[in-house]
Design a protein around this motif. Sequence first.
Motif, PDB file in Angstrom:
ATOM      1  N   LEU A   1      51.955 -10.091  71.126  1.00 51.94           N
ATOM      2  CA  LEU A   1      52.935  -9.654  72.752  1.00 51.94           C
ATOM      3  C   LEU A   1      53.378  -7.626  72.399  1.00 51.94           C
ATOM      4  CD1 LEU A   1      55.125 -12.556  72.428  1.00 51.94           C
ATOM      5  CD2 LEU A   1      53.467 -12.033  73.944  1.00 51.94           C
ATOM      6  N   LYS A   2      52.419  -7.389  72.019  1.00 51.45           N
ATOM      7  CA  LYS A   2      53.565  -5.811  71.695  1.00 51.45           C
ATOM      8  C   LYS A   2      53.168  -4.951  72.981  1.00 51.45           C
ATOM      9  CE  LYS A   2      51.767  -1.061  69.932  1.00 51.45           C
ATOM     10  NZ  LYS A   2      52.783  -0.626  69.317  1.00 51.45           N
ATOM     11  N   ASP A   3      55.197  -4.456  72.763  1.00 51.03           N
ATOM     12  CA  ASP A   3      55.237  -3.852  74.283  1.00 51.03           C
ATOM     13  C   ASP A   3      56.211  -4.328  75.640  1.00 51.03           C
ATOM     14  OD1 ASP A   3      54.798  -1.692  73.033  1.00 51.03           O
ATOM     15  OD2 ASP A   3      53.096  -1.251  73.617  1.00 51.03           O
ATOM     16  N   LYS A   4      55.611  -6.234  75.166  1.00 51.32           N
ATOM     17  CA  LYS A   4      55.948  -6.633  76.532  1.00 51.32           C
ATOM     18  C   LYS A   4      57.464  -7.349  75.920  1.00 51.32           C
ATOM     19  CE  LYS A   4      51.770  -7.997  77.754  1.00 51.32           C
ATOM     20  NZ  LYS A   4      51.405  -8.400  79.421  1.00 51.32           N
ATOM     21  N   VAL A   5      58.299  -7.358  77.712  1.00 53.16           N
ATOM     22  CA  VAL A   5      59.775  -7.657  77.334  1.00 53.16           C
ATOM     23  C   VAL A   5      60.162  -9.298  77.629  1.00 53.16           C
ATOM     24  CG1 VAL A   5      62.328  -6.419  78.957  1.00 53.16           C
ATOM     25  CG2 VAL A   5      60.165  -5.446  77.732  1.00 53.16           C
ATOM     26  N   ALA A   6      60.785  -9.669  76.631  1.00 51.63           N
ATOM     27  CA  ALA A   6      61.102 -11.264  77.039  1.00 51.63           C
ATOM     28  C   ALA A   6      62.723 -11.314  76.800  1.00 51.63           C
ATOM     29  CB  ALA A   6      60.509 -12.037  76.413  1.00 51.63           C
ATOM     30  N   ILE A   7      62.867 -12.755  78.135  1.00 54.85           N
ATOM     31  CA  ILE A   7      64.156 -12.853  78.446  1.00 54.85           C
ATOM     32  C   ILE A   7      64.257 -13.937  77.433  1.00 54.85           C
ATOM     33  CG2 ILE A   7      65.647 -13.977  79.801  1.00 54.85           C
ATOM     34  CD1 ILE A   7      65.549 -11.713  81.724  1.00 54.85           C
ATOM     35  N   ILE A   8      65.002 -14.783  76.645  1.00 56.41           N
ATOM     36  CA  ILE A   8      64.677 -16.366  75.939  1.00 56.41           C
ATOM     37  C   ILE A   8      66.201 -16.641  76.244  1.00 56.41           C
ATOM     38  CG2 ILE A   8      64.795 -17.788  73.707  1.00 56.41           C
ATOM     39  CD1 ILE A   8      63.178 -15.448  72.833  1.00 56.41           C
ATOM     40  N   THR A   9      66.575 -18.442  77.180  1.00 55.75           N
ATOM     41  CA  THR A   9      67.723 -18.176  77.529  1.00 55.75           C
ATOM     42  C   THR A   9      67.704 -19.500  76.388  1.00 55.75           C
ATOM     43  OG1 THR A   9      67.754 -20.717  78.759  1.00 55.75           O
ATOM     44  CG2 THR A   9      67.355 -17.929  79.853  1.00 55.75           C
ATOM     45  N   GLY A  10      69.525 -19.837  75.985  1.00 56.06           N
ATOM     46  CA  GLY A  10      69.269 -19.876  74.388  1.00 56.06           C
ATOM     47  C   GLY A  10      68.548 -19.960  73.197  1.00 56.06           C
ATOM     48  N   GLY A  11      68.601 -18.369  72.907  1.00 56.48           N
ATOM     49  CA  GLY A  11      67.343 -17.826  72.286  1.00 56.48           C
ATOM     50  C   GLY A  11      68.597 -17.358  71.092  1.00 56.48           C
ATOM     51  N   ASP A  12      70.176 -17.775  70.872  1.00 58.92           N
ATOM     52  CA  ASP A  12      70.289 -17.410  69.950  1.00 58.92           C
ATOM     53  C   ASP A  12      70.734 -18.544  68.479  1.00 58.92           C
ATOM     54  OD1 ASP A  12      72.339 -19.375  72.543  1.00 58.92           O
ATOM     55  OD2 ASP A  12      73.340 -20.162  70.144  1.00 58.92           O
ATOM     56  N   SER A  13      69.937 -19.650  68.912  1.00 55.45           N
ATOM     57  CA  SER A  13      69.778 -20.288  67.687  1.00 55.45           C
ATOM     58  C   SER A  13      68.824 -21.588  67.757  1.00 55.45           C
ATOM     59  CB  SER A  13      71.226 -21.375  67.505  1.00 55.45           C
ATOM     60  OG  SER A  13      71.515 -22.165  68.210  1.00 55.45           O
ATOM     61  N   GLY A  14      68.633 -22.120  66.829  1.00 63.62           N
ATOM     62  CA  GLY A  14      67.670 -23.373  67.260  1.00 63.62           C
ATOM     63  C   GLY A  14      66.034 -22.964  67.231  1.00 63.62           C
ATOM     64  N   ILE A  15      65.909 -23.630  68.121  1.00 61.11           N
ATOM     65  CA  ILE A  15      64.463 -23.268  68.624  1.00 61.11           C
ATOM     66  C   ILE A  15      64.558 -22.020  69.090  1.00 61.11           C
ATOM     67  CG2 ILE A  15      62.045 -23.733  70.505  1.00 61.11           C
ATOM     68  CD1 ILE A  15      63.162 -26.781  69.873  1.00 61.11           C
ATOM     69  N   GLY A  16      65.442 -21.202  69.873  1.00 54.49           N
ATOM     70  CA  GLY A  16      65.121 -20.233  70.728  1.00 54.49           C
ATOM     71  C   GLY A  16      65.483 -19.357  69.563  1.00 54.49           C
ATOM     72  N   ARG A  17      65.703 -18.867  68.680  1.00 56.50           N
ATOM     73  CA  ARG A  17      65.753 -18.144  67.450  1.00 56.50           C
ATOM     74  C   ARG A  17      64.327 -17.968  66.859  1.00 56.50           C
ATOM     75  NH1 ARG A  17      69.967 -18.029  61.992  1.00 56.50           N
ATOM     76  NH2 ARG A  17      71.535 -17.590  64.341  1.00 56.50           N
ATOM     77  N   ALA A  18      64.304 -20.013  66.933  1.00 52.99           N
ATOM     78  CA  ALA A  18      62.726 -19.219  66.029  1.00 52.99           C
ATOM     79  C   ALA A  18      61.775 -19.144  67.116  1.00 52.99           C
ATOM     80  CB  ALA A  18      62.502 -20.467  65.306  1.00 52.99           C
TER      81      ALA A  18
END
Length: 292
Positions: A46-63
């Motif tokens: 994923l080099k140089d890609k940009v992602a949004i992760i909702t619920g990304g603060d913890s749990g599966i999202g953090r992983a």
Amino acid sequence: MNEQNKHEKIDEKIEGYTLERQPGIEGEMDPKPIFEDDEYKGSGKLKDKVAIITGGDSGIGRAVAVAYAKEGANMVIAYLDEHDDANKTKEIVESYGVKCETYAFDVKKKAECEKLVKFTIDNFGKLNVLVNHAGVQYPTEDFLDIGEDQIRETFETNIYGIIFMSQAALPYLDKGDAIVNTTSVTAYRGSPGLIEYSATNGAITSFTRSLAGNLASKGIRVNGVAPGPIYTPLIPATFDAEKVEQHGGETPLGRRGQPSELAPSYVMLASNDSSYMTGQIIHVNGGDFMTT
């Protein structure tokens, strides 16, 4: 330590506790979920890609965020109000040499979803991967006790938010980009105590398949992951101590999963490894639901 014991070690120390809020605070959990597999080595998928992760603060999202960072992605971690968890995730992510921003918002509100995407474009100039992961669940044993407010909260968070985020992101996605949705094993086997939650995940699964067909001609892939029982902040925030203790024990593998065991699936669906996949759901559930 073998693979089985590595992921069971956290379960040996479970003590009774509950978190009386949704979707839960990872920083208050003891023991903590395993969000990173030290054996997972990134290879620039994923080099140089940009992602949004909702619920990304913890749990599966953090992983997922940590795995994406190992693969070279920059990202925005979007969350409700779990500021300490989000800042901790940002710190971990940036230790891998990528850029990470945090953004507090309400996924139920279309205008806030649009502002999140604009924030991402303003900070990174593009968007390649949208991970729709934010969600809530409220166990209710008696179907007649499921109130109107609870139904609205669950549907607006779990499926309205995915639709709003996908609409906001789509103008910035291009051929080869990806949307990855989190659904649940409950969409396939049901859950008598999580009826409206299961219904939202059925909707997420159907939405994933339908949007995949709609966007196929643009070369934008839409897939999903259906976790089974995974140890995240949502579990102690949802169930009493006894159910937390027993969580996942009924699966064929005899244990619950850890967030780190989900992350590789999200990497595959965001990367070129899944270039010939769209409208698909990956089941990561310890054999909890098996199809023939």
